[in-house]
Motif scaffolding. Sequence first.
Motif, PDB file in Angstrom:
ATOM      1  N   GLU A   1       0.835  -1.185   0.000  1.00  0.00           N
ATOM      2  CA  GLU A   1       0.000   0.000   0.000  1.00  0.00           C
ATOM      3  C   GLU A   1       0.878   1.245   0.000  1.00  0.00           C
ATOM      4  N   ALA A   2       0.260   2.369  -0.301  1.00  0.00           N
ATOM      5  CA  ALA A   2       0.963   3.645  -0.294  1.00  0.00           C
ATOM      6  C   ALA A   2      -0.018   4.743   0.067  1.00  0.00           C
ATOM      7  N   GLU A   3       0.476   5.770   0.746  1.00  0.00           N
ATOM      8  CA  GLU A   3      -0.353   6.916   1.108  1.00  0.00           C
ATOM      9  C   GLU A   3      -0.155   8.043   0.100  1.00  0.00           C
ATOM     10  N   ILE A   4      -1.242   8.613  -0.368  1.00  0.00           N
ATOM     11  CA  ILE A   4      -1.164   9.731  -1.295  1.00  0.00           C
ATOM     12  C   ILE A   4      -0.688  10.965  -0.539  1.00  0.00           C
ATOM     13  N   VAL A   5       0.430  11.533  -0.989  1.00  0.00           N
ATOM     14  CA  VAL A   5       0.965  12.742  -0.374  1.00  0.00           C
ATOM     15  C   VAL A   5       0.446  13.984  -1.097  1.00  0.00           C
ATOM     16  N   GLU A   6       0.566  13.979  -2.421  1.00  0.00           N
ATOM     17  CA  GLU A   6       0.157  15.158  -3.179  1.00  0.00           C
ATOM     18  C   GLU A   6      -0.074  14.778  -4.632  1.00  0.00           C
ATOM     19  N   TRP A   7      -1.193  15.247  -5.175  1.00  0.00           N
ATOM     20  CA  TRP A   7      -1.459  15.045  -6.591  1.00  0.00           C
ATOM     21  C   TRP A   7      -0.701  16.081  -7.393  1.00  0.00           C
ATOM     22  N   ARG A   8      -0.131  15.664  -8.500  1.00  0.00           N
ATOM     23  CA  ARG A   8       0.575  16.566  -9.396  1.00  0.00           C
ATOM     24  C   ARG A   8      -0.363  17.141 -10.477  1.00  0.00           C
ATOM     25  N   VAL A   9      -1.524  16.525 -10.651  1.00  0.00           N
ATOM     26  CA  VAL A   9      -2.465  16.930 -11.687  1.00  0.00           C
ATOM     27  C   VAL A   9      -3.850  17.053 -11.079  1.00  0.00           C
ATOM     28  N   ALA A  10      -4.746  17.665 -11.833  1.00  0.00           N
ATOM     29  CA  ALA A  10      -6.141  17.812 -11.418  1.00  0.00           C
ATOM     30  C   ALA A  10      -7.033  17.286 -12.528  1.00  0.00           C
ATOM     31  N   VAL A  11      -8.289  17.031 -12.200  1.00  0.00           N
ATOM     32  CA  VAL A  11      -9.250  16.597 -13.206  1.00  0.00           C
ATOM     33  C   VAL A  11      -9.345  17.669 -14.294  1.00  0.00           C
TER      34      VAL A  11
ATOM     35  N   VAL B   1       7.800   8.536  -3.111  1.00  0.00           N
ATOM     36  CA  VAL B   1       7.990   8.118  -4.500  1.00  0.00           C
ATOM     37  C   VAL B   1       7.088   8.921  -5.424  1.00  0.00           C
ATOM     38  N   ASP B   2       7.630   9.366  -6.549  1.00  0.00           N
ATOM     39  CA  ASP B   2       6.828   9.966  -7.614  1.00  0.00           C
ATOM     40  C   ASP B   2       6.360   8.864  -8.550  1.00  0.00           C
ATOM     41  N   VAL B   3       5.073   8.847  -8.861  1.00  0.00           N
ATOM     42  CA  VAL B   3       4.501   7.800  -9.708  1.00  0.00           C
ATOM     43  C   VAL B   3       4.135   8.382 -11.063  1.00  0.00           C
ATOM     44  N   PRO B   4       4.786   7.949 -12.153  1.00  0.00           N
ATOM     45  CA  PRO B   4       4.417   8.405 -13.490  1.00  0.00           C
ATOM     46  C   PRO B   4       3.303   7.554 -14.072  1.00  0.00           C
ATOM     47  N   CYS B   5       2.516   8.154 -14.946  1.00  0.00           N
ATOM     48  CA  CYS B   5       1.386   7.462 -15.574  1.00  0.00           C
ATOM     49  C   CYS B   5       1.812   6.912 -16.933  1.00  0.00           C
ATOM     50  N   PRO B   6       1.466   5.664 -17.250  1.00  0.00           N
ATOM     51  CA  PRO B   6       1.875   5.090 -18.541  1.00  0.00           C
ATOM     52  C   PRO B   6       0.947   5.479 -19.688  1.00  0.00           C
ATOM     53  N   TYR B   7      -0.095   6.273 -19.416  1.00  0.00           N
ATOM     54  CA  TYR B   7      -1.058   6.628 -20.445  1.00  0.00           C
ATOM     55  C   TYR B   7      -1.012   8.129 -20.725  1.00  0.00           C
ATOM     56  N   ALA B   8      -1.366   8.490 -21.957  1.00  0.00           N
ATOM     57  CA  ALA B   8      -1.504   9.893 -22.335  1.00  0.00           C
ATOM     58  C   ALA B   8      -2.976  10.209 -22.539  1.00  0.00           C
TER      59      ALA B   8
ATOM     60  N   VAL C   1      -2.205  14.898 -19.621  1.00  0.00           N
ATOM     61  CA  VAL C   1      -0.965  14.241 -19.209  1.00  0.00           C
ATOM     62  C   VAL C   1      -0.343  13.538 -20.401  1.00  0.00           C
ATOM     63  N   THR C   2       0.976  13.366 -20.327  1.00  0.00           N
ATOM     64  CA  THR C   2       1.715  12.639 -21.353  1.00  0.00           C
ATOM     65  C   THR C   2       2.235  11.338 -20.764  1.00  0.00           C
ATOM     66  N   VAL C   3       2.686  10.451 -21.627  1.00  0.00           N
ATOM     67  CA  VAL C   3       3.225   9.168 -21.173  1.00  0.00           C
ATOM     68  C   VAL C   3       4.433   9.408 -20.269  1.00  0.00           C
ATOM     69  N   ASP C   4       4.430   8.729 -19.137  1.00  0.00           N
ATOM     70  CA  ASP C   4       5.501   8.799 -18.143  1.00  0.00           C
ATOM     71  C   ASP C   4       5.566  10.132 -17.415  1.00  0.00           C
ATOM     72  N   GLN C   5       4.511  10.928 -17.479  1.00  0.00           N
ATOM     73  CA  GLN C   5       4.465  12.150 -16.681  1.00  0.00           C
ATOM     74  C   GLN C   5       4.122  11.787 -15.239  1.00  0.00           C
TER      75      GLN C   5
END
Length: 489
Positions: free
Chosen positions: A17-27, A47-54, A31-35
């Motif tokens: 599990e992991a606790e959300i510290v801060e969102w880098r994006v909003a609804v 840890v910063d988590v990048p998204c695999p989808y654009a 976003v781009t791949v690996d952002q």
Amino acid sequence: MSEQVFLLPDLGEGLTEAEIVEWRVAVGDTVTVDQSVVEVETAKAVVDVPCPYAGRVVALHGAAGEVRPVGQPLITVAPLDAASSPAGGEPAGHAVYREEERAGSGNVLIGYGTGHGGAGRRRRRPRLAGVDDSTRTAPLPAPTGAGATSAATDPPAVAPSSPGPAALSSPGPAAPARAGDGAALVISPIVRRLAREHGVDLATLAGTGPGGVIRRADVEAALGTAPAPDTARGLSAVPDPSPDNGTALPGAQPQDPTGGDVIVPLTGIRKAIADKLSRSRREIPEVTIWVDVDATGLLETRAAINAARPDQPVGLLALLARICLSGLRRFPQLNARVDTEGQRIVQSAGVHLGIAAQTDRGLVVPVLRDAQRLTTTELAAELAATTAAARAGTLAPARLTGGTFTLNNYGVFGVDGSTPIINHPEAALLGVGRIVDKPWVVDGQLAVRKVTQLSLTFDHRVCDGGVAGGFLRHVADCVEQPALLIATV
């Protein structure tokens, strides 16, 4: 194409599990791949988590302070219309910025992402920090849990969401942030946290990074002239320890200005520390022995080494590590762990030396793998880099596990001795107290010498007092007469 749901990935090291510290994006953001889209805290690191989808963000699953299990939805992304992207396929404005310094922990996560292009192809949208919130596209979910207290009591150092398209529409590079502009370009959450904790106004700094990005070095350079933090919040700046120390001095805990109880959620690394120490105390029959030693000779040896090689300084912690490695070579029983399920004692072939380090996030024990293969100079360099990374929160989770023996310099806290809890599942831990002037008998005459106390806490299942005493005596003899090391290394 349908919407794509990105699940919280496998973070490695058995983390669930992991606790959300801060969102880098909003609804609504693109976003781009690996952002990087979210900063999370595990039991090992931030840890910063990048998204695999654009695409465009249509849902964020979880608010700041919420704990998410691995494999559960994290963010939902919808594909962009062809008309909304330029011919190259990258959303307008996103190619403007190329982040040079990684934000967050810098960890390479497991089980997701593309990563084929290497670190040089990663893209991240910058976040504008300052008093002007006009560039925000949408507010983030209201913080809850641990995040709510911090957000409610600390003045915001950063706008809590990514900038909107207007902030990114310029085709040229961003102008450097200048003192007095009222806004500062900040990417790294560590930089924001460091500025907040030390009361540094980011809007007054001129960033030296690409496009005026404010770096950690910029904040540290301003600490000498920065105003004192708000004493009403009970915060105080703590100076960095000397290079000889393996730990950082802990800062004061924030106080509730109303005089009420302070609630600290037992989550993240604090929970991991509590669980591990409780397990150690339950399972390990530990014994602590100690001895006072004259460290004058060790201090003189360090001074001689550094005078001869000023470009490669060696600290006391490196010399103590070298002495421990010598002792473990003679007494390998202490470089071991007990396998309770297999009913056996496992002696490690290499010494994976743990260094207890106090950080802003709590006590961590980064590991120097196969430390016996390093020279004393290499030990010094590796210790300096490792402890600095531990304080900055940039160590990968794998660097915080797998130790076989721990060295703990608690003398940095101004104490003489301790009976520490063993770092489970290791079998021993050597503690070093402060070095102070004390009366000492030398060749039958009373003299003032530099004296410290060494303590060894060991698992009585792996050895008896004879082995533990032999190890501690060898360490003490080498501290008092460093020339003895020549016979064993």
